[in-house]
Design an enzyme around this catalytic site. Structure first.
Site, PDB file in Angstrom:
ATOM      1  N   CYS A  33       0.924  -1.613  -0.013  1.00 30.83           N
ATOM      2  CA  CYS A  33       0.200  -0.015  -0.412  1.00 30.83           C
ATOM      3  C   CYS A  33       0.891   1.323  -0.005  1.00 30.83           C
ATOM      4  O   CYS A  33       0.249   2.472   0.207  1.00 30.83           O
ATOM      5  CB  CYS A  33      -1.018  -0.118   1.338  1.00 30.83           C
ATOM      6  N   CYS A 102      -3.413   7.506   6.487  1.00 24.49           N
ATOM      7  CA  CYS A 102      -1.922   7.805   7.642  1.00 24.49           C
ATOM      8  C   CYS A 102      -2.054   8.272   8.667  1.00 24.49           C
ATOM      9  O   CYS A 102      -1.352   7.484   9.724  1.00 24.49           O
ATOM     10  CB  CYS A 102      -1.807   8.627   6.962  1.00 24.49           C
TER      11      CYS A 102
HETATM   12  S1  FES Z   1       1.128   6.524   2.971  1.00 20.99           S
HETATM   13 FE1  FES Z   1      -0.438   5.730   1.626  1.00 20.99          FE
HETATM   14  S2  FES Z   1      -1.143   8.422   1.184  1.00 20.99           S
HETATM   15 FE2  FES Z   1      -0.425   8.475   3.010  1.00 20.99          FE
END
Ligand code: FES
Ligand SMILES: Cc1ncc(COP(=O)(O)O)c(C=O)c1O
Ligand SMILES: Cc1ncc(COP(=O)(O)O)c(C=O)c1O
Ligand code: FES
Lengths: 145, 393, 393
Positions: A33, A102
Site C-alpha cells: 500500500c 495515514c
Molecule cells: S502513505 Fe499512502 S496515502 Fe499516505
C-alpha cells in the site's frame, strides 16, 4: 492541500532515526500500500524518555509520524496509549480526507511499539489486550466519493 | 524558493504567446457564432476553417476529416463509443491495451457493462505490446483496435505503423490516442493507416478544453454529443472559437518547430537521465530506452515513496508527477507501472519528469544537483533503506 | 457600412473585458493542471474552486452540485442520456416539449432509437406548455421531465416552478435547459425544484466552449465522458481552466448586474417592438407577450423570406437571426415556429433580434429607421405581396 503544520513536520521531521537497544519497537503498514512506519521507544520508569521513527510513505505519513513522536515524548506509557489518530490530525491542523488513514497508521505504530514493550516486560497493558501488530491497518477507502 | 522548474509538460503545457495572440481578438471583438449568417458569424466560421486546415496539414488528413471536440477525453470517448454502437451488428469485440489512458480504459469498461467484450493486451517490461498477441486477439467479431500512440506515464511509443497495417488487412477500425504523441512525433494518418485519432491542444502549448478527433472518410461512427448541426452534424455545440483558433496555431507551430523541439527535449532528457543515474543508486528508468517520447523521463527510486518525493521537490520549486497510489488517493499505484511488471514497492517510488520547449539546460542542472539530495534525505527516513545501506557505501 | 449593430445576443455574446482580464493569467503563467499536486497544479485547482463557488451562488446550489462541461449541448446530452441509462430499470419514459433546443430534441430522438419512449408536449400560440397536458403525460414509467426554461427563438419562459413542484410530487427527475434563461432571469434551483440544469458561458458574456450541469445531490446519473477523476469522477478531461475562470466571473457579473441588465434590455426590447409595429404592417410578434426573455424580439413579417431579410440587414451592419429554413439549409422552417402554429409561409419571414448589455438606444433607433425600408423593398419584390397591397395603402 496540506496545512503549514503538515508541511513543517514533513520538511523538518522531528525524531527521525533509530534507537539502539530500544525498549519497544513497532512496525505497521505494508509495502504494497505504499507505507511502512517503524517506531522506537526508550522507556524509563514508565516514562517515554526517547522516541524515534522511520517512515516509508507519503507526506502525510511522514508528518503524522513526526508529530506523533512529539506528542508521546515525555509522557507515561498510559498517556501514550491514549493517543488517537483524531488527536494527531487535530495537532496537524487537519489532513485531506483521503489522507486521514495515514494518521491511523501513526496511532497504530505507537501502539505496536508499546505492545512490543509490554511483551518484553512481560506485562499486560490496558487497552492492548487484543492488539494484533500484524493486522492490516491501512485503509485507503476512507473517502473517495 | 530558488527557482521554478516546471517538468510536468505531459500533464499540461503553458500556452505559447503566439497562440494567445491569435486567440485574443476572438474573445471580445470577433466573437460571432459560426452558425450565424451575418458578418460576425462568417468571420468566426472562417477562423474555424483556417484552424481545421492547419490541423489537417499537421497530420496529413483532409480538412473534412478533422472534428473539434472539448478535449482529448471527449475525443477518446467519442471514437470508442461511436464506433462500438455504430458497428455493433458487425461485432461486439474491441481490442486495447492495459496501459491506455483512463479516458480509453474507463470507456472500454463502460462498454463491457453494456454488451461489448474487450481484450486488454499485455505489455513487456518496457511498455511495448506484442504484435503477435494482438494478431491472436483478433476474432471475426472484432470491430475496433484502440491502442495508444505513446504512453503518458512512461513515454513508450508503440509500433503504430505495423498495427495500422494489420488492422487494415483485417478490415478492423484502428483508433489511436495520440494525445501525447502529437507534436512530439511526426504523424501521417495515411502512412500509418490510422482510421481515428484523438489529440488535445493543451499538450502542445495550446489552450485547455479543446481537442480533435480525426475520422477517416467513410468510417461509420455515431455521435457522442447530439444537437445542432456543427462539425458537419457530427459534434453539436457552439464552437469554442478562440480555443479552436489557438489549437490551429499551436499545431502549426508544432509542425514548424518539430525538429528543434525533438532535439532540444531529447538532449535535455538524456542529460537528466545520465546525471541522475550517475549520482543515485537503486534507481531505474521506466519505459523504453529508445522508443520513447523525446521529453519523457520516468524514474523508479527504491525505498521511497512518490508523493513525499514530489512534495520535497515542490518545496525546491521543481514540479513533477508520480504514479504512486498515495498521490491519487487510490488504492493501487499506476496501472501502467503495474503492467510493466514493477512491484508495488518500486512503483510507489516513481517520479515522472517531462521536458518541454521552455525547459532550459540550467533547469536540468538544478534538478541533477537537488534531486539526489532529496532522495537521500527520504531514504534516511525510510525503514526499507536501513536493511541495505550497510552494504552500500 | 454605417454602423455595426449586433442584435444576436441569443446566438452568442461578446465576452466582457472583466471576464477576459480574469482569464488571461491562466493561459501562459498559471497554466497548471489541477490534477497535479505541485504549486502550478494547486493554483489551478483553487481557480476552479473559486469559479465553482461563484456558479453555485448564482443558482442557489451547493458547490459540489456544479459540474463543468464543454458547453451547453454537452450538459444537455449528459443530463438526458445520463438519467435515462442510470434509471432505465425504473422506467423508459421521458417527457419533453416540441420546442426544445436541438441538443435536447436530437438527444431524445437518439434515445427513442435505443429503447426509450418520449412524449413531446405541445405549446400554445405563445409557446407555452399546458401543465395539464404535462400531468396527463406522466406514467408510472416516466423517469425524466426535460423542459426548457426559456426558448432560444421566441423567448417564451415556461412555468418552471409549477413544473418543478409537479415533478417533485410525482418523484420524477426534472431537468431544465436554462442556457437562455441563466443570466436573464433570477434562478434558484431549490425554490424551483430543479434537479438538473444546463447552462452555457458564452450566452452570458463568458467564453465559448464551457458550460455546466447542475446535478442535485443524490440524483442517480451516468457519466457521458469517462476517464480521469476530474469533476469528482463524473466528467473526465483536463479542466478548461481559463474557460472555467471566465465562466465564474461572467456568472458573478451577471448576478451583480441582473437588475440593470433586465431593465436595460427590457426597455430597448419594448422600444424596438413598438417602433416596428407602428411602422410596418402585416407583422406579428412571436412568443409570449409578457413571459418572455428581456432581450428577445421575434417578428414574423408576412410576404418575405428570412434569409433575404437577414442579408439585407447585414449589408446595413445589422446582425440578426432567422427561423427560416433557407438560413439553415434544411427543408423545414424552425420547429419552434411550426409548434406555435405559424404557417410555413409566415414562419419563413421570421426575424429574431436579441438585445444585450452592449446594445445602445441609438442602435435600436437605427434598426427602427432601416428595417421598415428593408421589409418594404423585399415586399415590393414579392409575388405574395402583390395580391394584398392594393387594399393596403
Ligand atoms: S502513505 Fe499512502 S496515502 Fe499516505
Ligand atoms: C436553449 C439552448 N440550449 C442549448 C444550447 C447549446 O449550448 P452550447 O452552444 O453552449 O452548446 C443553446 C445555444 O446554442 C441554447 O440556446
Ligand atoms: C494519453 C492521453 N490520453 C488522453 C488524455 C486526455 O486529454 P484531455 O485532458 O484533453 O481530456 C491525456 C491527458 O490528460 C493523455 O495523456
Ligand atoms: S429559397 Fe433558396 S434555400 Fe429557400
Amino acid at each position: 492541500m496540506y496545512s503549514e503544520k503538515v508541511m513543517d513536520h514533513f520538511m523538518n521531521p522531528r525524531n527521525v532515526g533509530e534507537i539502539e537497544n530500544a525498549d519497544g519497537v513497532g512496525q505497521v503498514g505494508n509495502v504494497k500500500c505504499g507505507d511502512i512506519m517503524k517506531m522506537y521507544l526508550k522507556i524509563e520508569n514508565d516514562i517515554i524518555v526517547d522516541v524515534k521513527f522511520k517512515t516509508f510513505g507519503c507526506g502525510s505519513a511522514i508528518a503524522t509520524s513526526s508529530i506523533a513522536t512529539e506528542m508521546i515524548k515525555g509522557k507515561t506509557v498510559q498517556d501514550a496509549l491514549k493517543l488517537t489518530n483524531k488527536a494527531v490530525v487535530e495537532a496537524l491542523d487537519g489532513l485531506p480526507a483521503q489522507k486521514v488513514h495515514c494518521s491511523v497508521l501513526a496511532e497504530q505504530a505507537v501502539k505496536a511499539a508499546l505492545f512490543d514493550y509490554s511483551k518484553k516486560q512481560n506485562i499486560v497493558l490496558e487497552g492492548l489486550e487484543d492488539f494484533n501488530p500484524d493486522e492490516d491497518h491501512h485503509d485507503h477507502e476512507e473517502d473517495h466519493e | 524558493m530558488n527557482q521554478r522548474v516546471y517538468l510536468d509538460y505531459s500533464a499540461t503545457t503553458p500556452m505559447k504567446q503566439e497562440v494567445l495572440n491569435e486567440m485574443l481578438p476572438y474573445f471580445t471583438e470577433k466573437f460571432g457564432n459560426p452558425s450565424s449568417i451575418h458578418a460576425y458569424g462568417r468571420e468566426a466560421k472562417q477562423a474555424v476553417d483556417v484552424a481545421r486546415d492547419r490541423l489537417a496539414k499537421a497530420m496529413g488528413a483532409k480538412q473534412d476529416e478533422v472534428f473539434f471536440t472539448g478535449g482529448g477525453s471527449e475525443a477518446d470517448n467519442w471514437a470508442i463509443k461511436g464506433i462500438a454502437y455504430a458497428n455493433k451488428q458487425k461485432g461486439n469485440h474491441i481490442i486495447t491495451t492495459k496501459i491506455e489512458h483512463h479516458a480509453v480504459l474507463h470507456t472500454c469498461e463502460y462498454l463491457e457493462k453494456n454488451g461489448f467484450e474487450v481484450s486488454y493486451l499485455d505489455v513487456d517490461q518496457y511498455g511495448m505490446i506484442d504484435i503477435n498477441q494482438l494478431k491472436n486477439a483478433i476474432t471475426d467479431r472484432t470491430i475496433l483496435i484502440t491502442l495508444m500512440f505513446a504512453n503518458n506515464e512512461i513515454g513508450t511509443i508503440q509500433p503504430i505503423k505495423e498495427i495500422g497495417a494489420l488492422a487494415k488487412e483485417k478490415g478492423i477500425y484502428f483508433h489511436t490516442d495520440a494525445v501525447q504523441a502529437f507534436g512530439n512525433v511526426k504523424i501521417d494518418v495515411n502512412d500509418l493507416n490510422i482510421d481515428l485519432m484523438s489529440i488535445s491542444a493543451h499538450k502542445i502549448y495550446g489552450p485547455k478544453g479543446v481537442g480533435a478527433l480525426y475520422i477517416r472518410k467513410g468510417v461509420k461512427i455515431n455521435s457522442l454529443i447530439h444537437g445542432g448541426a456543427q462539425e458537419r452534424r457530427r459534434r453539436a455545440g457552439t464552437e469554442n472559437i478562440p480555443g479552436i483558433v489557438g489549437f490551429g496555431k499551436a499545431a502549426e507551430l508544432a509542425m514548424e518547430t518539430l525538429e528543434t523541439h525533438i532535439s532540444h527535449t531529447t538532449s535535455l532528457r538524456d542529460k537528466l537521465v545520465k546525471g541522475i543515474m550517475e549520482k543515485v543508486d537503486y534507481v531505474r528508468l521506466n519505459g523504453h530506452p529508445i522508443h520513447r517520447l523525446p521529453g519523457n523521463v520516468n524514474f523508479a527510486f527504491e525505498f521511497i515513496e512518490g508523493e513525499s518525493l514530489l512534495l520535497s521537490l515542490d518545496m525546491l520549486g521543481i514540479s513533477g508527477s508520480s504514479g504512486s497510489a498515495c498521490t491519487s488517493g487510490s488504492l493501487d499505484p499506476s496501472h501502467v507501472l503495474m503492467a510493466i511488471g514493477l512491484s508495488h514497492e518500486i512503483a510507489h517510488g516513481s517520479l515522472r519528469l517531462t521536458i518541454g520547449d521552455f525547459t532550459k539546460e540550467e533547469d536540468i542542472d538544478y534538478v541533477i544537483a537537488e534531486l539526489p539530495k532529496v532522495v537521500d534525505r527520504l531514504r534516511q527516513m525510510s525503514p526499507l533503506y536501513e536493511k541495505v545501506k550497510g552494504g552500500l557505501k
